[in-house]
Scaffold this motif. Structure first.
Motif, PDB file in Angstrom:
ATOM      1  N   VAL A   1     -10.507  -0.715   3.298  1.00 45.67           N
ATOM      2  CA  VAL A   1      -8.970  -1.630   2.934  1.00 45.67           C
ATOM      3  C   VAL A   1      -9.405  -2.145   2.285  1.00 45.67           C
ATOM      4  CG1 VAL A   1      -9.302  -3.967   4.304  1.00 45.67           C
ATOM      5  CG2 VAL A   1     -10.243  -2.734   5.381  1.00 45.67           C
ATOM      6  N   ARG A   2      -9.872  -2.217   0.566  1.00 44.72           N
ATOM      7  CA  ARG A   2      -9.416  -2.731  -0.206  1.00 44.72           C
ATOM      8  C   ARG A   2      -9.185  -2.207  -1.234  1.00 44.72           C
ATOM      9  NH1 ARG A   2     -15.650  -4.720  -2.724  1.00 44.72           N
ATOM     10  NH2 ARG A   2     -15.103  -6.350  -0.966  1.00 44.72           N
ATOM     11  N   VAL A   3      -9.241  -0.349  -0.806  1.00 42.33           N
ATOM     12  CA  VAL A   3      -8.076   0.236  -1.475  1.00 42.33           C
ATOM     13  C   VAL A   3      -7.076   0.584  -0.528  1.00 42.33           C
ATOM     14  CG1 VAL A   3      -7.473   2.860  -1.317  1.00 42.33           C
ATOM     15  CG2 VAL A   3     -10.395   1.850  -2.148  1.00 42.33           C
ATOM     16  N   TYR A   4      -6.199   0.289   0.909  1.00 47.04           N
ATOM     17  CA  TYR A   4      -5.232  -0.030   1.446  1.00 47.04           C
ATOM     18  C   TYR A   4      -4.161  -1.044   0.640  1.00 47.04           C
ATOM     19  CZ  TYR A   4      -6.950   3.973   4.428  1.00 47.04           C
ATOM     20  OH  TYR A   4      -7.831   5.146   5.030  1.00 47.04           O
ATOM     21  N   GLY A   5      -5.287  -1.919   0.693  1.00 49.01           N
ATOM     22  CA  GLY A   5      -4.911  -3.503  -0.098  1.00 49.01           C
ATOM     23  C   GLY A   5      -4.052  -2.931  -1.557  1.00 49.01           C
ATOM     24  N   ILE A   6      -4.684  -2.507  -1.833  1.00 47.77           N
ATOM     25  CA  ILE A   6      -3.851  -2.394  -3.669  1.00 47.77           C
ATOM     26  C   ILE A   6      -2.757  -1.641  -3.377  1.00 47.77           C
ATOM     27  CG2 ILE A   6      -4.965  -1.283  -6.072  1.00 47.77           C
ATOM     28  CD1 ILE A   6      -7.732  -2.017  -5.693  1.00 47.77           C
ATOM     29  N   LEU A   7      -2.750  -0.556  -2.895  1.00 51.42           N
ATOM     30  CA  LEU A   7      -2.051   0.473  -2.812  1.00 51.42           C
ATOM     31  C   LEU A   7      -0.785  -0.206  -2.482  1.00 51.42           C
ATOM     32  CD1 LEU A   7      -3.422   4.017  -1.130  1.00 51.42           C
ATOM     33  CD2 LEU A   7      -2.904   3.286  -3.339  1.00 51.42           C
TER      34      LEU A   7
ATOM     35  N   PHE B   1       0.054  -3.687  -2.405  1.00 52.42           N
ATOM     36  CA  PHE B   1       0.476  -3.995  -3.366  1.00 52.42           C
ATOM     37  C   PHE B   1       1.372  -3.184  -4.514  1.00 52.42           C
ATOM     38  CE2 PHE B   1      -0.248  -6.169  -7.928  1.00 52.42           C
ATOM     39  CZ  PHE B   1       0.731  -7.346  -7.440  1.00 52.42           C
ATOM     40  N   ILE B   2       0.993  -1.663  -4.345  1.00 48.18           N
ATOM     41  CA  ILE B   2       1.354  -0.976  -5.087  1.00 48.18           C
ATOM     42  C   ILE B   2       2.843  -0.726  -5.325  1.00 48.18           C
ATOM     43  CG2 ILE B   2       1.651   0.994  -6.813  1.00 48.18           C
ATOM     44  CD1 ILE B   2      -1.470   0.705  -6.937  1.00 48.18           C
ATOM     45  N   VAL B   3       3.042  -0.174  -4.182  1.00 44.20           N
ATOM     46  CA  VAL B   3       3.933  -0.251  -3.453  1.00 44.20           C
ATOM     47  C   VAL B   3       5.300  -1.475  -3.367  1.00 44.20           C
ATOM     48  CG1 VAL B   3       5.363   0.466  -0.976  1.00 44.20           C
ATOM     49  CG2 VAL B   3       3.045   1.476  -1.627  1.00 44.20           C
ATOM     50  N   LEU B   4       4.670  -2.531  -2.684  1.00 45.58           N
ATOM     51  CA  LEU B   4       5.774  -3.822  -2.503  1.00 45.58           C
ATOM     52  C   LEU B   4       5.653  -4.065  -4.208  1.00 45.58           C
ATOM     53  CD1 LEU B   4       3.243  -6.136  -0.221  1.00 45.58           C
ATOM     54  CD2 LEU B   4       5.499  -5.105  -0.205  1.00 45.58           C
ATOM     55  N   LEU B   5       5.311  -3.783  -5.277  1.00 45.54           N
ATOM     56  CA  LEU B   5       5.407  -4.024  -7.059  1.00 45.54           C
ATOM     57  C   LEU B   5       6.906  -3.183  -6.478  1.00 45.54           C
ATOM     58  CD1 LEU B   5       2.447  -4.860  -8.710  1.00 45.54           C
ATOM     59  CD2 LEU B   5       4.548  -6.341  -7.912  1.00 45.54           C
ATOM     60  N   ILE B   6       6.679  -1.718  -6.660  1.00 50.06           N
ATOM     61  CA  ILE B   6       7.433  -0.403  -6.391  1.00 50.06           C
ATOM     62  C   ILE B   6       9.287  -0.797  -6.029  1.00 50.06           C
ATOM     63  CG2 ILE B   6       8.067   1.447  -6.513  1.00 50.06           C
ATOM     64  CD1 ILE B   6       5.671   2.423  -6.752  1.00 50.06           C
ATOM     65  N   VAL B   7       8.804  -1.332  -4.961  1.00 45.94           N
ATOM     66  CA  VAL B   7      10.374  -1.020  -4.591  1.00 45.94           C
ATOM     67  C   VAL B   7      10.951  -3.116  -4.334  1.00 45.94           C
ATOM     68  CG1 VAL B   7      10.754  -3.040  -1.828  1.00 45.94           C
ATOM     69  CG2 VAL B   7       9.342  -1.121  -2.013  1.00 45.94           C
TER      70      VAL B   7
END
Length: 251
Positions: A4-10, A12-18
């Motif tokens: 869950v933590r890994v997915y949460g970080i991923l 967050f990264i996707v949102l930053l990229i978008v």
């Protein structure tokens, strides 16, 4: 849990990229790129420009949170233990919370001035109700069988309160404190919006006037970080207290 933590970080990264891609098609005045916001934030921290504002807002948050939470907890115990007091005061408590704090802020600034006092009062008032409501509920709905056991054993009202009701109601009380922590940030910023020259809320108003959108977003990042850190601190404190209570109970 780790997944869950890994997915949460991923996520967050996707949102930053978008965000970075979308901001490229817009003016910086409308939506600055996260890279620009981070650079603005880093510059403000390294030059010391943001430090006085952070310290002022953090002081208002902590002082208002401590005062409001303490009074909410104390009055909540009194109202939870004394039915007459609960019936007498609760309508007035509800009425005080129904009034928007943004409408009361100018009045508090008129009474207490433009310094820290008015912001602390606003923050304390906002933090007061969650602790009061959760404390009253936790005190009232303690397990009836356990209360009867304490009565049979001859425990005094004070002993029942300290050794049964408050420890048993700790999860609810701490839940109120978690809510109060987040609202404390809102209270301090609202006070600074109305009347303040120092503080992160005042800086948001100033950056809006200067049309400095990256600075505005940087301040919002700071406020979000402060709220999350305080929330996490209360969360860890709750786990520690509950673990200690459970351990003492098992012994």
């Amino acid at each position: 849990m780790r997944n869950v933590r890994v997915y949460g970080i991923l996520l967050f990264i996707v949102l930053l990229i978008v965000w970075e891609l979308v901001s490229g098609a817009m003016s910086e005045l409308v939506l600055p790129a996260p890279s620009v916001v981070v650079m603005t934030l880093w510059e403000g921290l390294t030059t010391g420009y943001l430090l006085p504002h952070i310290l002022r807002t953090l002081s208002e948050i902590l002082m208002g949170l401590m005062i409001g939470s303490f009074l909410g907890f104390l009055v909540g115990i009194l109202m939870g233990e004394i039915p007459f007091l609960r019936r007498l005061l609760f309508p007035y408590v509800i009425a005080s919370q129904a009034v928007p704090k943004l409408a009361l802020a100018p009045m508090f600034i008129l009474w207490f001035g433009f310094g820290m006092t008015s912001k602390v009062v606003i923050t304390a008032l906002i933090c007061f109700f969650p602790l009061l409501e959760n404390t009253v509920t936790s005190i009232q709905y303690t397990d009836s069988n356990k209360r009867e056991l304490f009565r049979v054993l001859g425990a005094t009202r004070w002993q029942t309160l300290l050794q049964l009701k408050i420890p048993a109601g700790l999860p609810g009380i701490m839940a109120g404190l978690r809510v109060a922590v987040v609202l404390a940030v809102v209270g301090a910023v609202v006070g600074e919006f109305i009347g303040g020259s120092v503080g992160l809320g005042a800086l948001i108003i100033a950056s809006q006037g200067m049309m400095d959108t990256p600075l505005m977003f940087a301040v919002l990042f700071l406020l979000t970080g402060i709220g999350m850190l305080l929330y996490q601190f209360v969360n860890l404190s709750e786990k520690y207290l509950l673990k200690r209570y459970t351990k003492g109970k098992n012994q």
